[in-house]
Design a protein around this motif. Structure first.
Motif, short mmCIF file in Angstrom:
data_model
loop_
_atom_site.label_atom_id
_atom_site.label_comp_id
_atom_site.label_asym_id
_atom_site.label_seq_id
_atom_site.Cartn_x
_atom_site.Cartn_y
_atom_site.Cartn_z
N VAL A 182 39.32 28.28 26.72
CA VAL A 182 39.43 29.58 27.38
C VAL A 182 38.42 29.56 28.52
O VAL A 182 37.25 29.22 28.33
CB VAL A 182 39.14 30.76 26.42
N LEU A 183 38.92 29.90 29.72
CA LEU A 183 38.09 29.91 30.91
C LEU A 183 37.95 31.34 31.43
O LEU A 183 38.91 32.11 31.38
CB LEU A 183 38.70 29.06 32.02
N MET A 184 36.78 31.66 31.94
CA MET A 184 36.56 32.90 32.66
C MET A 184 36.41 32.51 34.12
O MET A 184 35.51 31.72 34.46
CB MET A 184 35.29 33.61 32.17
N ILE A 185 37.29 33.04 34.95
CA ILE A 185 37.34 32.65 36.36
C ILE A 185 37.15 33.89 37.22
O ILE A 185 37.74 34.94 36.95
CB ILE A 185 38.69 31.96 36.67
N GLN A 186 36.36 33.76 38.27
CA GLN A 186 36.10 34.86 39.20
C GLN A 186 36.45 34.37 40.60
O GLN A 186 35.82 33.45 41.11
CB GLN A 186 34.61 35.26 39.12
N VAL A 187 37.48 34.98 41.21
CA VAL A 187 37.92 34.60 42.55
C VAL A 187 38.14 35.84 43.40
O VAL A 187 38.13 36.97 42.90
CB VAL A 187 39.23 33.77 42.50
N ALA A 188 38.41 35.64 44.67
CA ALA A 188 38.58 36.76 45.60
C ALA A 188 39.86 37.53 45.33
O ALA A 188 39.85 38.76 45.29
CB ALA A 188 38.58 36.25 47.04
N MET A 248 44.55 36.98 44.34
CA MET A 248 45.60 36.15 43.71
C MET A 248 45.85 34.86 44.49
O MET A 248 46.13 33.82 43.89
CB MET A 248 46.90 36.94 43.56
N ALA A 249 45.74 34.90 45.81
CA ALA A 249 45.93 33.69 46.60
C ALA A 249 44.86 32.65 46.23
O ALA A 249 45.17 31.46 46.08
CB ALA A 249 45.88 34.01 48.09
N ALA A 250 43.64 33.09 46.08
CA ALA A 250 42.56 32.18 45.68
C ALA A 250 42.80 31.65 44.27
O ALA A 250 42.55 30.48 44.00
CB ALA A 250 41.21 32.89 45.78
N TYR A 251 43.27 32.52 43.36
CA TYR A 251 43.57 32.06 42.01
C TYR A 251 44.68 31.02 42.03
O TYR A 251 44.60 29.99 41.36
CB TYR A 251 43.96 33.22 41.07
N HIS A 252 45.73 31.29 42.81
CA HIS A 252 46.86 30.36 42.89
C HIS A 252 46.38 28.99 43.38
O HIS A 252 46.77 27.95 42.82
CB HIS A 252 47.95 30.92 43.81
N SER A 312 47.51 32.87 31.75
CA SER A 312 46.49 33.61 32.48
C SER A 312 46.62 35.10 32.25
O SER A 312 47.73 35.64 32.21
CB SER A 312 46.61 33.33 33.98
N PHE A 313 45.47 35.75 32.15
CA PHE A 313 45.38 37.21 32.03
C PHE A 313 44.47 37.68 33.15
O PHE A 313 43.44 37.06 33.41
CB PHE A 313 44.78 37.61 30.68
N PHE A 314 44.83 38.79 33.78
CA PHE A 314 44.04 39.29 34.90
C PHE A 314 43.46 40.65 34.55
O PHE A 314 44.18 41.55 34.12
CB PHE A 314 44.89 39.36 36.17
N SER A 315 42.17 40.79 34.74
CA SER A 315 41.48 42.03 34.40
C SER A 315 41.87 43.12 35.38
O SER A 315 41.81 42.93 36.60
CB SER A 315 39.97 41.80 34.45
N ILE A 316 42.26 44.27 34.84
CA ILE A 316 42.54 45.43 35.70
C ILE A 316 41.40 46.43 35.64
O ILE A 316 41.30 47.31 36.49
CB ILE A 316 43.88 46.10 35.32
N THR A 364 39.14 38.87 38.26
CA THR A 364 38.73 38.14 37.07
C THR A 364 39.97 37.65 36.34
O THR A 364 40.87 38.44 36.04
CB THR A 364 37.92 39.05 36.11
N ALA A 365 40.01 36.36 36.06
CA ALA A 365 41.11 35.77 35.29
C ALA A 365 40.54 35.18 34.01
O ALA A 365 39.52 34.49 34.04
CB ALA A 365 41.81 34.70 36.11
#
Length: 154
Positions: free
Chosen positions: A108-114, A116-120, A138-142, A67-68
């Protein structure tokens, strides 16, 4: 805005918890007749109170575990530039939510990807190639400690 009575609110509360209820199950839970529930739900859908009826998936179970949360600032903030950006991100399935915000960044966007490569790849496609995007943060949910979709109807 649609005026909701107590029965409407009970129906909506139950549907927010479990939208897969049969009409009879819903009627039993809200203490109304099945035909009344059917009419009320149809009216709430027609009025736009019920915007969508969906299944909410567990992202990590379907290969979308990263989640980004992304802040976007545009160079030019005129309405037509904001609409153009919204149209661009609306085409991207990984962008789950897009908000115009103020003050601070423009979006502000909420993004859901597989991963970091997909986010990049997404960031390059949506942000780096856009002349009007000035800043991306960008902030990444931990860890997600809470996720709700139900609205309070009190």
């Amino acid at each position: 805005m649609t005026t909701l009575d107590e029965l409407d609110k009970r129906i909506l509360q139950q549907l927010q918890v479990n939208n897969a209820l049969s009409n009879q199950e819903l009627a039993n839970l809200v203490h109304a007749s099945a035909p009344t529930c059917l009419r009320r739900v149809a009216r709430l859908v027609k009025a736009g109170v019920i915007a969508k009826q969906v299944a909410i998936l567990a992202p990590e179970q379907v290969g979308a575990g990263l989640t980004a949360i992304v802040e976007i600032t545009l160079d030019h903030q005129a309405t037509e530039h904001q609409i153009a950006f919204e149209q661009l991100v609306a085409k991207e399935v990984a962008v789950q939510q897009c908000y115009r915000v103020s003050p601070g960044p423009d979006f502000v966007l909420m993004i859901q990807v597989a991963d970091m490569a997909a986010y990049h790849a997404l960031a390059h496609r949506l942000f780096a190639n856009q002349a009007n995007v000035r800043n991306v943060r960008s902030f990444f949910s931990i860890h997600r400690s809470k996720f709700e979709t139900a609205l309070s109807l009190s």
